[in-house]
Write an enzyme that holds these catalytic residues in place. Sequence first.
Site, PDB file in Angstrom:
ATOM      1  N   LYS A  78       0.838  -1.201   0.000  1.00  0.00           N
ATOM      2  CA  LYS A  78       0.000   0.000   0.000  1.00  0.00           C
ATOM      3  C   LYS A  78       0.876   1.255   0.000  1.00  0.00           C
ATOM      4  O   LYS A  78       0.606   2.211  -0.731  1.00  0.00           O
ATOM      5  CB  LYS A  78      -0.923  -0.007   1.226  1.00  0.00           C
ATOM      6  CG  LYS A  78      -2.071  -0.998   1.097  1.00  0.00           C
ATOM      7  CD  LYS A  78      -2.744  -1.326   2.421  1.00  0.00           C
ATOM      8  CE  LYS A  78      -3.786  -2.435   2.237  1.00  0.00           C
ATOM      9  NZ  LYS A  78      -4.277  -3.011   3.484  1.00  0.00           N
ATOM     10  N   GLN A 128      -4.915  -1.803   9.724  1.00  0.00           N
ATOM     11  CA  GLN A 128      -4.828  -3.142   9.129  1.00  0.00           C
ATOM     12  C   GLN A 128      -5.409  -4.202  10.060  1.00  0.00           C
ATOM     13  O   GLN A 128      -5.108  -4.242  11.250  1.00  0.00           O
ATOM     14  CB  GLN A 128      -3.346  -3.452   8.819  1.00  0.00           C
ATOM     15  CG  GLN A 128      -3.112  -4.737   8.069  1.00  0.00           C
ATOM     16  CD  GLN A 128      -3.631  -4.725   6.636  1.00  0.00           C
ATOM     17  OE1 GLN A 128      -3.650  -3.691   5.972  1.00  0.00           O
ATOM     18  NE2 GLN A 128      -4.064  -5.872   6.161  1.00  0.00           N
ATOM     19  N   ASP A 130     -11.547   2.316   4.044  1.00  0.00           N
ATOM     20  CA  ASP A 130     -11.855   0.879   4.059  1.00  0.00           C
ATOM     21  C   ASP A 130     -13.360   0.641   3.935  1.00  0.00           C
ATOM     22  O   ASP A 130     -13.791  -0.458   3.569  1.00  0.00           O
ATOM     23  CB  ASP A 130     -11.404   0.282   5.404  1.00  0.00           C
ATOM     24  CG  ASP A 130     -10.182  -0.610   5.275  1.00  0.00           C
ATOM     25  OD1 ASP A 130      -9.937  -1.126   4.173  1.00  0.00           O
ATOM     26  OD2 ASP A 130      -9.485  -0.785   6.292  1.00  0.00           O
TER      27      ASP A 130
HETATM   28  N1  GUN Z   1      -6.854  -7.111   6.135  1.00  0.00           N
HETATM   29  C1  GUN Z   1      -7.092  -7.838   5.021  1.00  0.00           C
HETATM   30  N2  GUN Z   1      -7.761  -7.093   4.115  1.00  0.00           N
HETATM   31  C2  GUN Z   1      -7.950  -5.872   4.681  1.00  0.00           C
HETATM   32  C3  GUN Z   1      -8.570  -4.679   4.229  1.00  0.00           C
HETATM   33  O1  GUN Z   1      -9.113  -4.566   3.134  1.00  0.00           O
HETATM   34  N3  GUN Z   1      -8.540  -3.632   5.101  1.00  0.00           N
HETATM   35  C4  GUN Z   1      -7.971  -3.727   6.323  1.00  0.00           C
HETATM   36  N4  GUN Z   1      -8.005  -2.647   7.114  1.00  0.00           N
HETATM   37  N5  GUN Z   1      -7.383  -4.820   6.764  1.00  0.00           N
HETATM   38  C5  GUN Z   1      -7.376  -5.888   5.934  1.00  0.00           C
END
Ligand code: GUN
Length: 298
Positions: free
Chosen positions: A52, A96, A119
């Site tokens: 990211k 996350q 998100d």
């Molecule tokens: N963990 C796995 N996929 C995601 C996601 O799309 N967002 C977040 N915050 N954590 C994740």
Amino acid sequence: MADQINGKKVASVVLDACRAEVAELMAEGRRPGLAVVLVGSDPASEVYVASKERTCLDLGMHSRKLELPASTSQEKLLEVVADLNADEDIDGILVQSPLPPHMDEGEVVRAINPAKDVDGFHPENVAKLALEDPSGFVPCTPLGCQRLLEAYAIDPAGKHVVIVGRSLIVGKSLALLLMAKGPWANATVTVAHSRTQDLVAVTRQADILVAAVGVPEMLGAEHVREGAVVLDVGVNRVDDPEKKRGYRLCGDVDFSAVEPLASAITPVPGGVGPMTIAMLMSNTVKACRARRGQQEER
Ligand code: GUN
């Protein structure tokens, strides 16, 4: 033989559009900024977070990575979120998942300013998705699935979409997204899960089958009707002593068994995965635009 849906290629088109929007915003004196918070050292999460950050920087966006030890208290994490909410340079906040077991993930999500919740997990954004209010944020993976269908001109309107998995991150949100009124939606949606009886009979009805259970290669040839479109959201690490890193990635679909039957299918890796990050960047640009609009109104 199925067409392989190339998520890397579609993601790069989405990212190119984001890059152009970032340049436009920068010319107006606004640089979209994303903060990613990682608590602890889950190896898969570390890979996602690094990716990211790399993508943000590649697009010319501002990126902030906050790495906190697994022992961080709930209160401390809530303070970090409050600081990011107040930070003018930050348009998007992503904490996350999964968080360490002593933490209350729901409370953390509710602490994020919904206008920065790229998100799409905050109750306000979940409600907006259910209410079909386009001002909200839709979770990135469902958005990525919809965009893949669009890129391959697979219109879900009137089709039977069967989603296996009922998580908020994928299954439940994708169901809301594809049953909504609007372009690349209007589907008839069934959500199956671990308690579904006679799963094969349900999944065989699918025109579009989405696997989002997190069980390696759980769906095989018996689950798929000939000619169905198959989207595999699973990203599973399975031990493989023949690989240098000791594991291989596989999806929730047994690719080699299903591929001959399907009309189109996403591979793992290189299918839905790259779309998730691309839609995160797209949501962050959207957040930046929306927040900028609000500042001008004041
Ligand atoms: N963990 C796995 N996929 C995601 C996601 O799309 N967002 C977040 N915050 N954590 C994740």
